[in-house]
Design a protein around this motif. Structure first.
Motif, PDB file in Angstrom:
ATOM      1  N   ARG A 103       0.666  -1.040  -0.218  1.00  0.00           N
ATOM      2  CA  ARG A 103       0.030   0.027  -0.107  1.00  0.00           C
ATOM      3  C   ARG A 103       0.677   1.315  -0.181  1.00  0.00           C
ATOM      4  O   ARG A 103       0.472   2.336   0.424  1.00  0.00           O
ATOM      5  N   SER A 104       2.007   0.912  -0.331  1.00  0.00           N
ATOM      6  CA  SER A 104       3.187   2.161  -0.430  1.00  0.00           C
ATOM      7  C   SER A 104       3.543   2.828   1.056  1.00  0.00           C
ATOM      8  O   SER A 104       4.155   3.753   1.088  1.00  0.00           O
ATOM      9  N   TYR A 105       3.096   2.130   2.262  1.00  0.00           N
ATOM     10  CA  TYR A 105       3.476   2.770   3.273  1.00  0.00           C
ATOM     11  C   TYR A 105       4.880   2.665   3.592  1.00  0.00           C
ATOM     12  O   TYR A 105       5.486   3.650   4.174  1.00  0.00           O
ATOM     13  N   GLY A 106       5.540   1.557   3.273  1.00  0.00           N
ATOM     14  CA  GLY A 106       6.906   1.431   3.664  1.00  0.00           C
ATOM     15  C   GLY A 106       7.768   2.341   2.684  1.00  0.00           C
ATOM     16  O   GLY A 106       8.573   3.086   3.128  1.00  0.00           O
ATOM     17  N   GLN A 107       7.299   2.645   1.562  1.00  0.00           N
ATOM     18  CA  GLN A 107       8.064   3.437   0.556  1.00  0.00           C
ATOM     19  C   GLN A 107       7.947   4.981   1.006  1.00  0.00           C
ATOM     20  O   GLN A 107       8.613   5.548   0.867  1.00  0.00           O
ATOM     21  N   ALA A 108       6.665   5.072   1.654  1.00  0.00           N
ATOM     22  CA  ALA A 108       6.562   6.668   1.966  1.00  0.00           C
ATOM     23  C   ALA A 108       7.340   6.764   3.118  1.00  0.00           C
ATOM     24  O   ALA A 108       8.158   7.868   3.489  1.00  0.00           O
ATOM     25  N   ALA A 109       7.478   5.957   4.053  1.00  0.00           N
ATOM     26  CA  ALA A 109       8.284   5.843   5.354  1.00  0.00           C
ATOM     27  C   ALA A 109       9.799   6.154   4.858  1.00  0.00           C
ATOM     28  O   ALA A 109      10.499   6.891   5.484  1.00  0.00           O
ATOM     29  N   LEU A 110      10.228   5.256   4.055  1.00  0.00           N
ATOM     30  CA  LEU A 110      11.626   5.415   3.489  1.00  0.00           C
ATOM     31  C   LEU A 110      12.074   6.736   2.846  1.00  0.00           C
ATOM     32  O   LEU A 110      12.973   7.278   2.935  1.00  0.00           O
ATOM     33  N   HIS A 111      11.028   7.255   2.151  1.00  0.00           N
ATOM     34  CA  HIS A 111      11.430   8.575   1.576  1.00  0.00           C
ATOM     35  C   HIS A 111      11.332   9.861   2.798  1.00  0.00           C
ATOM     36  O   HIS A 111      12.327  10.644   2.622  1.00  0.00           O
ATOM     37  N   ALA A 112      10.514   9.468   3.833  1.00  0.00           N
ATOM     38  CA  ALA A 112      10.664  10.662   5.026  1.00  0.00           C
ATOM     39  C   ALA A 112      12.122  10.337   5.668  1.00  0.00           C
ATOM     40  O   ALA A 112      12.725  11.396   6.133  1.00  0.00           O
ATOM     41  N   LEU A 113      12.583   9.027   5.835  1.00  0.00           N
ATOM     42  CA  LEU A 113      13.799   8.766   6.401  1.00  0.00           C
ATOM     43  C   LEU A 113      14.870   9.237   5.754  1.00  0.00           C
ATOM     44  O   LEU A 113      16.089  10.096   6.117  1.00  0.00           O
ATOM     45  N   THR A 114      14.754   9.164   4.324  1.00  0.00           N
ATOM     46  CA  THR A 114      15.980   9.796   3.566  1.00  0.00           C
ATOM     47  C   THR A 114      16.209  11.124   3.359  1.00  0.00           C
ATOM     48  O   THR A 114      17.187  11.695   3.227  1.00  0.00           O
ATOM     49  N   ASP A 115      14.730  11.828   3.472  1.00  0.00           N
ATOM     50  CA  ASP A 115      14.793  13.187   3.650  1.00  0.00           C
ATOM     51  C   ASP A 115      15.349  13.770   4.716  1.00  0.00           C
ATOM     52  O   ASP A 115      16.234  14.735   4.828  1.00  0.00           O
ATOM     53  N   LEU A 116      15.321  13.092   5.940  1.00  0.00           N
ATOM     54  CA  LEU A 116      15.953  13.376   7.196  1.00  0.00           C
ATOM     55  C   LEU A 116      17.430  13.137   6.956  1.00  0.00           C
ATOM     56  O   LEU A 116      18.286  14.349   7.263  1.00  0.00           O
ATOM     57  N   ALA A 117      17.702  11.868   6.484  1.00  0.00           N
ATOM     58  CA  ALA A 117      19.287  11.761   6.513  1.00  0.00           C
ATOM     59  C   ALA A 117      20.178  12.687   5.691  1.00  0.00           C
ATOM     60  O   ALA A 117      20.945  13.052   5.752  1.00  0.00           O
ATOM     61  N   PHE A 118      19.562  12.953   4.509  1.00  0.00           N
ATOM     62  CA  PHE A 118      20.110  13.692   3.561  1.00  0.00           C
ATOM     63  C   PHE A 118      19.971  15.047   3.733  1.00  0.00           C
ATOM     64  O   PHE A 118      20.532  15.930   2.867  1.00  0.00           O
ATOM     65  N   GLY A 119      18.878  15.706   4.148  1.00  0.00           N
ATOM     66  CA  GLY A 119      18.485  16.949   4.184  1.00  0.00           C
ATOM     67  C   GLY A 119      18.977  17.661   5.584  1.00  0.00           C
ATOM     68  O   GLY A 119      19.448  18.365   5.587  1.00  0.00           O
ATOM     69  N   GLU A 120      18.489  16.978   6.722  1.00  0.00           N
ATOM     70  CA  GLU A 120      18.946  17.517   7.978  1.00  0.00           C
ATOM     71  C   GLU A 120      20.151  17.101   8.615  1.00  0.00           C
ATOM     72  O   GLU A 120      20.798  17.810   9.281  1.00  0.00           O
ATOM     73  N   LEU A 121      20.450  15.850   8.293  1.00  0.00           N
ATOM     74  CA  LEU A 121      21.547  15.193   9.010  1.00  0.00           C
ATOM     75  C   LEU A 121      22.643  15.107   7.982  1.00  0.00           C
ATOM     76  O   LEU A 121      22.417  15.144   6.724  1.00  0.00           O
ATOM     77  N   PRO A 122      23.798  15.287   8.374  1.00  0.00           N
ATOM     78  CA  PRO A 122      25.120  15.124   7.449  1.00  0.00           C
ATOM     79  C   PRO A 122      25.406  13.811   7.070  1.00  0.00           C
ATOM     80  O   PRO A 122      26.739  13.501   7.011  1.00  0.00           O
ATOM     81  N   LEU A 123      24.523  13.043   6.696  1.00  0.00           N
ATOM     82  CA  LEU A 123      24.706  11.873   6.243  1.00  0.00           C
ATOM     83  C   LEU A 123      25.233  11.691   4.748  1.00  0.00           C
ATOM     84  O   LEU A 123      24.467  12.460   4.118  1.00  0.00           O
ATOM     85  N   HIS A 124      25.791  10.654   4.266  1.00  0.00           N
ATOM     86  CA  HIS A 124      26.163  10.526   2.893  1.00  0.00           C
ATOM     87  C   HIS A 124      25.704   9.027   2.363  1.00  0.00           C
ATOM     88  O   HIS A 124      25.394   8.896   1.041  1.00  0.00           O
ATOM     89  N   ARG A 125      25.641   8.186   3.244  1.00  0.00           N
ATOM     90  CA  ARG A 125      25.485   6.792   3.068  1.00  0.00           C
ATOM     91  C   ARG A 125      24.156   6.139   3.801  1.00  0.00           C
ATOM     92  O   ARG A 125      24.492   6.047   5.156  1.00  0.00           O
ATOM     93  N   LEU A 126      23.265   5.517   3.106  1.00  0.00           N
ATOM     94  CA  LEU A 126      22.452   4.734   3.964  1.00  0.00           C
ATOM     95  C   LEU A 126      22.463   3.141   3.748  1.00  0.00           C
ATOM     96  O   LEU A 126      22.710   2.953   2.751  1.00  0.00           O
TER      97      LEU A 126
END
Length: 167
Positions: free
Chosen positions: A70-93
């Motif tokens: 139902r795309s729940y996992g994909q929506a959650a991963l997008h929120a997580l990658t937005d956090l990792a690559f937007g707010e946090l100084p992460l380069h690799r997940l």
């Protein structure tokens, strides 16, 4: 990485809520609850093992099997990658689902993760050894464009960020 690996499904929703609340208390992670449009919790996703000096973190995703596809996992991963690559100084997940966990492998691929290899017999689960697939998503040219192109419809899930706890 996914429910199959952790062995926590199926469980009643109260047990899912307790699991998510206990995971929030871990200090080196950020996470999101996955809620249906009526705010029923159906899973969670986390950034764990964060190493800010290397710019790397591990991804965990748990979605109740009754609410998959139902795309729940994909929506959650997008929120997580937005956090990792937007707010946090992460380069690799990095993600390490079982090699036979088709739902996890599929949602990671749709979110832009690349298969890098296999860690043979790396996971002991309920007395049996499993191979783990190694997948990653890098910050950089094209990675956010790739992920944006695969975003599910916005109404598919509510993804609520957990308060970050640091001691």
């Amino acid at each position: 990485m996914a429910a199959h690996e952790s062995g926590h499904w199926p469980r009643p929703l109260s047990a899912i809520r307790e699991r998510i609340e206990s995971d929030i208390e871990e200090s080196d992670q950020d996470g999101f609850s996955i809620l249906t449009p009526d705010e029923t919790p159906v899973g969670a996703t986390f950034l764990t093992d964060q190493n800010m000096s290397d710019g790397a973190a591990a991804v965990r995703l748990l979605v109740d099997p009754r609410h998959r596809s139902r795309s729940y996992g994909q929506a959650a991963l997008h929120a997580l990658t937005d956090l990792a690559f937007g707010e946090l100084p992460l380069h690799r997940l990095e993600a390490l689902p079982h090699t036979d966990n088709g739902p996890a492998l599929g949602v990671l691929a749709r979110a832009g993760f690349t298969h890098e290899g296999v860690r043979r017999a790396a996971c002991l689960h309920r007395g049996r050894r499993y191979d783990l697939a190694m997948l990653s998503l890098l910050r950089g040219p094209g990675s956010s464009d790739r992920a944006s192109a695969r975003r599910p419809p916005a109404a598919s899930a509510t993804v609520t960020r957990h308060d970050r706890i640091r001691e």
